[in-house]
Scaffold this active site. Structure first.
Site, short mmCIF file in Angstrom:
data_model
loop_
_atom_site.label_atom_id
_atom_site.label_comp_id
_atom_site.label_asym_id
_atom_site.label_seq_id
_atom_site.Cartn_x
_atom_site.Cartn_y
_atom_site.Cartn_z
N SER A 61 6.50 0.90 4.75
CA SER A 61 6.67 -0.45 4.22
C SER A 61 5.39 -1.23 4.51
CB SER A 61 7.87 -1.09 4.92
OG SER A 61 8.05 -2.41 4.51
N GLY A 62 5.08 -2.21 3.66
CA GLY A 62 3.84 -2.98 3.82
C GLY A 62 3.62 -3.51 5.23
N ASP B 206 0.37 -0.95 3.34
CA ASP B 206 -0.79 -1.50 2.63
C ASP B 206 -2.07 -0.84 3.14
OD1 ASP B 206 0.89 -3.29 1.28
OD2 ASP B 206 0.64 -4.82 2.82
N THR C 285 4.42 1.55 -1.52
CA THR C 285 4.90 1.25 -0.18
C THR C 285 6.40 1.55 -0.15
OG1 THR C 285 5.04 -1.06 -0.89
CG2 THR C 285 3.12 -0.43 0.42
N GLY C 286 6.94 1.70 1.04
CA GLY C 286 8.27 2.25 1.26
C GLY C 286 9.42 1.73 0.42
#
Length: 131
Positions: A54-55, A60, A34-35
């Protein structure tokens, strides 16, 4: 093998330390993250990582899609069990997909170390047969 690395905010330092410690093994595999987790690992280790969102912004779920397509072999996800996550349903969906598709999953450093030693010994090579 294709390995995903994910860490909640309070576990990112642990993930960076873990990636640094196991860099010689990680260098032999294709990494995804993730990011922010991926960026921090790349900056600290120089490892090549394909980064997703990002999550909380869908990362995710992007990794979950890889699992559903049998395009991922292992997930290391350092979770923070003491802090509520705004994207908890996404996290639960990712963990569920690991169970559905029998993807080796570590959610803390102790289990991640066991997976890394298994990976180094070739114990996870059966994943290559499932492709």
């Amino acid at each position: 093998m294709k390995i995903a690395l994910i860490a909640h905010d309070k576990k990112k330092n642990d993930m960076v330390s873990f990636a640094y410690a196991y860099k010689p093994i990680f260098e032999q595999h294709e990494l995804f993250a993730t990011g922010t987790t991926g960026l921090r690992i790349m900056e600290a280790t120089g490892l090549v990582i394909t980064r997703y969102q990002s999550g909380p912004l869908g990362g995710d779920q992007e990794i979950g899609a890889m699992i559903a397509k049998n395009d991922l072999d292992m997930v290391i996800f350092f979770r923070d069990p003491l802090t509520a996550q705004p994207h908890e349903p996404d996290v639960n969906a990712l963990l569920r997909l690991c169970d559905v598709y029998a993807i080796p999953l570590a959610t803390n450093m102790a289990s991640a170390e066991m997976l890394m030693h298994a990976l180094e010994r070739g114990d996870l090579d059966y994943r290559k047969l499932r492709k």
